[in-house]
Design a protein around this motif. Structure first.
Motif, PDB file in Angstrom:
ATOM      1  N   GLY A   5     -24.989 -20.426 -21.242  1.00 39.87           N
ATOM      2  CA  GLY A   5     -26.205 -20.242 -20.467  1.00 39.87           C
ATOM      3  C   GLY A   5     -25.854 -20.592 -19.125  1.00 39.87           C
ATOM      4  N   ALA A   6     -27.011 -20.554 -18.170  1.00 40.67           N
ATOM      5  CA  ALA A   6     -26.833 -20.920 -16.632  1.00 40.67           C
ATOM      6  C   ALA A   6     -26.188 -22.311 -16.553  1.00 40.67           C
ATOM      7  CB  ALA A   6     -28.126 -20.790 -16.168  1.00 40.67           C
ATOM      8  N   TRP A  35     -23.634 -15.033 -19.146  1.00 42.44           N
ATOM      9  CA  TRP A  35     -22.478 -14.495 -19.858  1.00 42.44           C
ATOM     10  C   TRP A  35     -22.059 -13.128 -20.027  1.00 42.44           C
ATOM     11  CZ3 TRP A  35     -22.482 -10.865 -23.722  1.00 42.44           C
ATOM     12  CH2 TRP A  35     -23.936 -10.403 -24.232  1.00 42.44           C
ATOM     13  N   PRO A  69     -28.288 -12.467 -17.751  1.00 38.78           N
ATOM     14  CA  PRO A  69     -27.739 -13.835 -18.177  1.00 38.78           C
ATOM     15  C   PRO A  69     -26.478 -13.529 -17.652  1.00 38.78           C
ATOM     16  CG  PRO A  69     -27.632 -12.207 -19.961  1.00 38.78           C
ATOM     17  CD  PRO A  69     -28.658 -11.462 -18.961  1.00 38.78           C
ATOM     18  N   PRO A  72     -32.062  -9.370 -22.859  1.00 45.03           N
ATOM     19  CA  PRO A  72     -30.592  -9.341 -23.530  1.00 45.03           C
ATOM     20  C   PRO A  72     -30.541  -8.626 -24.926  1.00 45.03           C
ATOM     21  CG  PRO A  72     -30.658 -11.043 -22.219  1.00 45.03           C
ATOM     22  CD  PRO A  72     -32.163 -10.679 -22.297  1.00 45.03           C
TER      23      PRO A  72
END
Length: 409
Positions: free
Chosen positions: A335-336, A295, A293, A382
């Protein structure tokens, strides 16, 4: 696609398009000349011969060999620059293969065509990049010359304009360092110095990494978009991008740092160094193709880049603090979609990702943070990676929101 750096912190958009190449050679069809009053036709067989001549000039390093390919002074300077660049950059595995015409042939007989290009920088790239580029051709007597290489106005993600193919570049090469800059040798030296400063910072956290980074500095933000095969303006707010240079997802594809000079040139020295250290972390960890991810990917890069920087949170987290004062802390880790280069509040998102990694390191230690990063990079979910390190994701989010709330108080 790429790792994106803003003024203080950065973001990486992972993904890309796998460029499939058909290596079967097809003999181009030679079109006949135009009859009186007819529009002239493209001449792909002669164009292929011109491409082969340019290949030979690049491979031999003979700039004089391209003189007969140039229809005018500007083209002669461009082709000579490409040969000189290839010599300075130690270009290898260079090939050009005619694919097909783009659009109609002009009344003067000139036309543009898609050309498959491969190239690699010896000593730095493990395998060649492979991309489709635009080449401009023009009749010269009974033959065909090359008028242009690349297309800075392209909006196609399938065609790229490599920086070293568009103008003479200035090159600095040292142990583990290769910088090419369009503007000047001074600019190239500046980025080489930033790499030298970044390496010990990164190796303090990643001691097994052997430094080897290529940095490309195009002449403008528009040229950066062209090098990445993106519509103009796509990266106008980004300071630097770490990506495969051909946009592929091949784990052997060359990964370089490409700089936006319009943004980076406005940064103070410390900010510019933080950006470069951040990008070096991306190179060192193979972040351009990581499934983790964003982040965590972006937050970790900033964690390393800011680890030894003595700046107050009022500077490094100013934007997320303002956002929290207005709206309260986010309910979830970004998020993305929050990392899209065109999204509003992008800098605040980067800062929030960095703080998430700071909180994580506070809870499980720096080694624990690296363990989570490695597990997520290898494809571990994650939540599972966090649990293995001894912390649940919900608990991390709660602590992160509390830290953001305290920051905004």
């Amino acid at each position: 696609m790429a790792g994106l750096s803003l003024v203080v912190v950065s973001a990486l958009v992972v993904g890309g398009t796998l460029l499939l190449r058909d290596d079967t050679y097809r003999v181009p069809i030679q079109r006949g000349g135009a009859a009186a009053g007819e529009r002239p036709s493209a001449r792909p067989a002669l164009a292929s011969s011109a491409l082969h001549a340019l290949e030979h000039a690049v491979q031999s390093g003979d700039a004089t060999a391209v003189a007969s390919l140039a229809p005018d002074v500007a083209a002669r300077a461009l082709l000579a620059a490409v040969v000189a660049n290839s010599r300075d950059l130690h270009v290898e595995d260079f090939s050009m293969r005619y694919v097909d015409e783009i659009g109609a042939t002009e009344p003067d007989g000139s036309w543009r065509a898609a050309v498959d290009l491969t190239w690699a920088f010896a000593g730095f790239d493990r395998s060649p990049a492979a991309a489709e580029v635009v080449v401009g051709f023009v009749p010269i007597g009974d033959g065909v010359g090359i008028a242009s290489l690349g297309d800075a106005s392209s909006t196609s993600s399938e065609r790229r304009s490599p920086v070293w193919l568009g103008q003479r570049v200035h090159v600095v090469r040292a142990e583990g360092i290769l910088v090419l800059a369009a503007e000047s040798r001074r600019v190239a030296r500046t980025y080489a110095d930033r790499l030298r400063a970044a390496y010990p910072v990164v190796r303090a956290v990643l001691p097994r990494w052997r430094p080897s980074v290529v940095v490309e500095v195009p002449p403008s933000a528009a040229a950066l978009d062209a090098a990445l095969g993106s519509p103009r303006g796509s990266y106008e707010a980004v300071a630097a991008v770490t990506t495969t240079v051909d946009g592929s997802q091949d784990d052997q594809a060359p990964v370089h740092v490409l700089v936006n000079p319009d943004v980076s040139g406005r940064l103070r020295s410390q900010g510019a160094q933080i950006v470069m250290t951040h990008e070096v972390v991306h190179v060192a960890t193979g972040a351009a193709l990581s499934p983790m991810p964003l982040w965590l990917l972006e937050g970790f890069a900033d964690y390393v880049a800011l680890r030894e920087v003595r700046l107050p949170l009022s500077v490094t987290a100013a934007r997320i603090a303002r956002q929290v004062r207005r709206e309260g802390p986010p309910d979830r880790l970004p998020g993305a979609e929050e990392f899209d280069p065109s999204a509003e509040g992008l800098e605040a998102v980067y800062e929030s990702a960095w703080l998430a990694c700071v909180v994580l390191a506070d809870q499980v230690g720096e080694d624990g943070l690296k363990e989570v990063y490695r597990d997520a990079d290898s494809g571990t979910a994650p939540r599972a990676a966090l649990r293995r390190a001894g912390i649940g994701q919900r608990h991390l989010v709660r602590l992160w929101r509390e830290r953001l709330q305290d920051l905004a108080s």
